[in-house]
Design a protein around this motif. Structure first.
Motif, PDB file in Angstrom:
ATOM      1  N   TYR A   1       6.120  -4.307 -32.604  1.00 35.68           N
ATOM      2  CA  TYR A   1       5.646  -5.323 -33.565  1.00 35.68           C
ATOM      3  C   TYR A   1       5.788  -6.747 -33.041  1.00 35.68           C
ATOM      4  O   TYR A   1       5.020  -7.623 -33.402  1.00 35.68           O
ATOM      5  N   HIS A   2       6.759  -6.994 -32.198  1.00 33.62           N
ATOM      6  CA  HIS A   2       7.015  -8.351 -31.706  1.00 33.62           C
ATOM      7  C   HIS A   2       6.095  -8.745 -30.549  1.00 33.62           C
ATOM      8  O   HIS A   2       6.122  -9.883 -30.100  1.00 33.62           O
ATOM      9  N   GLU A   3       5.269  -7.807 -30.103  1.00 35.57           N
ATOM     10  CA  GLU A   3       4.341  -8.054 -29.002  1.00 35.57           C
ATOM     11  C   GLU A   3       2.945  -8.338 -29.548  1.00 35.57           C
ATOM     12  O   GLU A   3       2.626  -7.978 -30.671  1.00 35.57           O
ATOM     13  N   THR A   4       2.122  -8.943 -28.720  1.00 33.36           N
ATOM     14  CA  THR A   4       0.705  -9.064 -29.047  1.00 33.36           C
ATOM     15  C   THR A   4       0.045  -7.782 -28.571  1.00 33.36           C
ATOM     16  O   THR A   4       0.196  -7.404 -27.411  1.00 33.36           O
ATOM     17  N   PHE A   5      -0.639  -7.090 -29.477  1.00 37.90           N
ATOM     18  CA  PHE A   5      -1.285  -5.835 -29.098  1.00 37.90           C
ATOM     19  C   PHE A   5      -2.579  -5.676 -29.867  1.00 37.90           C
ATOM     20  O   PHE A   5      -2.838  -6.405 -30.822  1.00 37.90           O
ATOM     21  N   THR A   6      -3.378  -4.716 -29.443  1.00 39.01           N
ATOM     22  CA  THR A   6      -4.655  -4.442 -30.098  1.00 39.01           C
ATOM     23  C   THR A   6      -4.669  -3.009 -30.611  1.00 39.01           C
ATOM     24  O   THR A   6      -3.860  -2.171 -30.189  1.00 39.01           O
TER      25      THR A   6
ATOM     26  N   ILE B   1      -7.239   6.088 -36.577  1.00 41.61           N
ATOM     27  CA  ILE B   1      -5.973   5.384 -36.848  1.00 41.61           C
ATOM     28  C   ILE B   1      -6.115   4.505 -38.078  1.00 41.61           C
ATOM     29  O   ILE B   1      -5.287   4.550 -38.985  1.00 41.61           O
ATOM     30  N   SER B   2      -7.160   3.710 -38.118  1.00 46.92           N
ATOM     31  CA  SER B   2      -7.367   2.806 -39.256  1.00 46.92           C
ATOM     32  C   SER B   2      -7.533   3.571 -40.558  1.00 46.92           C
ATOM     33  O   SER B   2      -6.924   3.230 -41.581  1.00 46.92           O
TER      34      SER B   2
ATOM     35  N   THR C   1      -2.168   0.638 -47.216  1.00 46.58           N
ATOM     36  CA  THR C   1      -2.335  -0.704 -46.666  1.00 46.58           C
ATOM     37  C   THR C   1      -3.040  -0.614 -45.319  1.00 46.58           C
ATOM     38  O   THR C   1      -3.069   0.438 -44.700  1.00 46.58           O
ATOM     39  N   SER C   2      -3.569  -1.735 -44.894  1.00 50.05           N
ATOM     40  CA  SER C   2      -4.220  -1.755 -43.591  1.00 50.05           C
ATOM     41  C   SER C   2      -3.160  -1.796 -42.493  1.00 50.05           C
ATOM     42  O   SER C   2      -2.004  -2.191 -42.732  1.00 50.05           O
ATOM     43  N   LEU C   3      -3.555  -1.430 -41.317  1.00 51.10           N
ATOM     44  CA  LEU C   3      -2.646  -1.460 -40.173  1.00 51.10           C
ATOM     45  C   LEU C   3      -2.156  -2.874 -39.917  1.00 51.10           C
ATOM     46  O   LEU C   3      -0.943  -3.101 -39.760  1.00 51.10           O
ATOM     47  N   MET C   4      -3.047  -3.848 -39.924  1.00 54.26           N
ATOM     48  CA  MET C   4      -2.637  -5.225 -39.663  1.00 54.26           C
ATOM     49  C   MET C   4      -1.795  -5.779 -40.806  1.00 54.26           C
ATOM     50  O   MET C   4      -0.880  -6.582 -40.582  1.00 54.26           O
ATOM     51  N   GLY C   5      -2.063  -5.355 -42.019  1.00 55.19           N
ATOM     52  CA  GLY C   5      -1.220  -5.761 -43.141  1.00 55.19           C
ATOM     53  C   GLY C   5       0.204  -5.253 -42.965  1.00 55.19           C
ATOM     54  O   GLY C   5       1.174  -5.960 -43.243  1.00 55.19           O
ATOM     55  N   PHE C   6       0.320  -4.023 -42.486  1.00 57.23           N
ATOM     56  CA  PHE C   6       1.635  -3.433 -42.226  1.00 57.23           C
ATOM     57  C   PHE C   6       2.360  -4.184 -41.112  1.00 57.23           C
ATOM     58  O   PHE C   6       3.543  -4.501 -41.229  1.00 57.23           O
ATOM     59  N   VAL C   7       1.641  -4.479 -40.025  1.00 59.11           N
ATOM     60  CA  VAL C   7       2.231  -5.207 -38.900  1.00 59.11           C
ATOM     61  C   VAL C   7       2.700  -6.588 -39.355  1.00 59.11           C
ATOM     62  O   VAL C   7       3.823  -7.008 -39.039  1.00 59.11           O
ATOM     63  N   THR C   8       1.860  -7.276 -40.107  1.00 58.59           N
ATOM     64  CA  THR C   8       2.222  -8.609 -40.590  1.00 58.59           C
ATOM     65  C   THR C   8       3.456  -8.549 -41.477  1.00 58.59           C
ATOM     66  O   THR C   8       4.380  -9.353 -41.321  1.00 58.59           O
ATOM     67  N   ALA C   9       3.507  -7.584 -42.386  1.00 62.49           N
ATOM     68  CA  ALA C   9       4.668  -7.443 -43.269  1.00 62.49           C
ATOM     69  C   ALA C   9       5.934  -7.165 -42.463  1.00 62.49           C
ATOM     70  O   ALA C   9       6.997  -7.713 -42.751  1.00 62.49           O
ATOM     71  N   ARG C  10       5.810  -6.349 -41.425  1.00 62.45           N
ATOM     72  CA  ARG C  10       6.979  -6.047 -40.586  1.00 62.45           C
ATOM     73  C   ARG C  10       7.457  -7.300 -39.869  1.00 62.45           C
ATOM     74  O   ARG C  10       8.655  -7.566 -39.776  1.00 62.45           O
ATOM     75  N   ARG C  11       6.526  -8.064 -39.361  1.00 61.41           N
ATOM     76  CA  ARG C  11       6.884  -9.299 -38.658  1.00 61.41           C
ATOM     77  C   ARG C  11       7.531 -10.308 -39.609  1.00 61.41           C
ATOM     78  O   ARG C  11       8.507 -10.966 -39.247  1.00 61.41           O
ATOM     79  N   ILE C  12       7.016 -10.426 -40.804  1.00 64.41           N
ATOM     80  CA  ILE C  12       7.560 -11.361 -41.784  1.00 64.41           C
ATOM     81  C   ILE C  12       8.966 -10.932 -42.204  1.00 64.41           C
ATOM     82  O   ILE C  12       9.863 -11.776 -42.340  1.00 64.41           O
ATOM     83  N   ARG C  13       9.187  -9.635 -42.404  1.00 57.34           N
ATOM     84  CA  ARG C  13      10.536  -9.153 -42.745  1.00 57.34           C
ATOM     85  C   ARG C  13      11.534  -9.513 -41.655  1.00 57.34           C
ATOM     86  O   ARG C  13      12.640  -9.977 -41.929  1.00 57.34           O
ATOM     87  N   GLN C  14      11.134  -9.303 -40.403  1.00 57.13           N
ATOM     88  CA  GLN C  14      12.035  -9.620 -39.296  1.00 57.13           C
ATOM     89  C   GLN C  14      12.266 -11.120 -39.183  1.00 57.13           C
ATOM     90  O   GLN C  14      13.386 -11.557 -38.934  1.00 57.13           O
ATOM     91  N   ALA C  15      11.230 -11.897 -39.394  1.00 54.63           N
ATOM     92  CA  ALA C  15      11.374 -13.352 -39.346  1.00 54.63           C
ATOM     93  C   ALA C  15      12.338 -13.826 -40.434  1.00 54.63           C
ATOM     94  O   ALA C  15      13.202 -14.677 -40.180  1.00 54.63           O
TER      95      ALA C  15
END
Length: 154
Positions: free
Chosen positions: A66-71, A86-87, A96-110
């Motif tokens: 999650y902390h990396e830039t990926f596609t 996958i989507s 939820t969408s994949l990017m929504g999940f990634v964003t939520a994970r990043r925000i929790r860690q932040a």
């Protein structure tokens, strides 16, 4: 099998007994599966279970990266699943969408890092996968309702 695990559990420390019991349950389930202990209902749920395993694999991959830039292409290549699959499966299984999940994970860690460290807000953004400081602040405020600085002060 039962006698073997009864002896193992008796020899274990209390802290290890839950782990050993879990192994017993998994081996028992595998043994039942191996001897063909299935019915028509379990066949229908097998597909659902497989889909959940894929969603869990996707979430596990995100947890590591999650902390990396990926596609989506990178996830697809590493998990040997198509991008479309996958989507679709991720949204069906998680709601939820994949990017929504990634964003939520990043925000929790932040948020955690804002509370627990003295890192600058810019460093925290980079550490959780937002290399653009202003975008990090914008996304953070949208999800949390406070700017990173406001959250840190609370």
């Amino acid at each position: 099998m039962y006698e073997f695990f009864a002896r193992r559990l008796a020899q274990c420390k209390k802290t290890e007994s839950q782990h050993e019991f879990g192994i017993l349950v998994l081996r028992l389930l595998q043994a039942l599966y191996d001897i063909g202990f299935t019915d028509t209902k379990s066949i229908a749920t097998a597909e659902s279970s497989r889909l959940k395993r894929h969603s869990e694999s996707i979430m596990a991959w995100i947890e590591v990266h999650y902390h990396e830039t990926f596609t989506l292409s990178q996830i697809s290549e590493e998990l040997h699943l198509t991008k479309t699959y996958i989507s679709r499966i991720f949204r069906e299984e998680t709601g939820t969408s994949l990017m929504g999940f990634v964003t939520a994970r990043r925000i929790r860690q932040a948020s955690l890092l804002l509370y627990e460290t003295d890192l600058s807000i810019e460093q925290i953004g980079e550490k959780v996968g937002f290399p653009n400081f202003s975008y990090f602040c914008q996304v953070f405020k949208k999800h949390v309702g406070l700017s990173p600085n406001q959250l840190r002060k609370t």
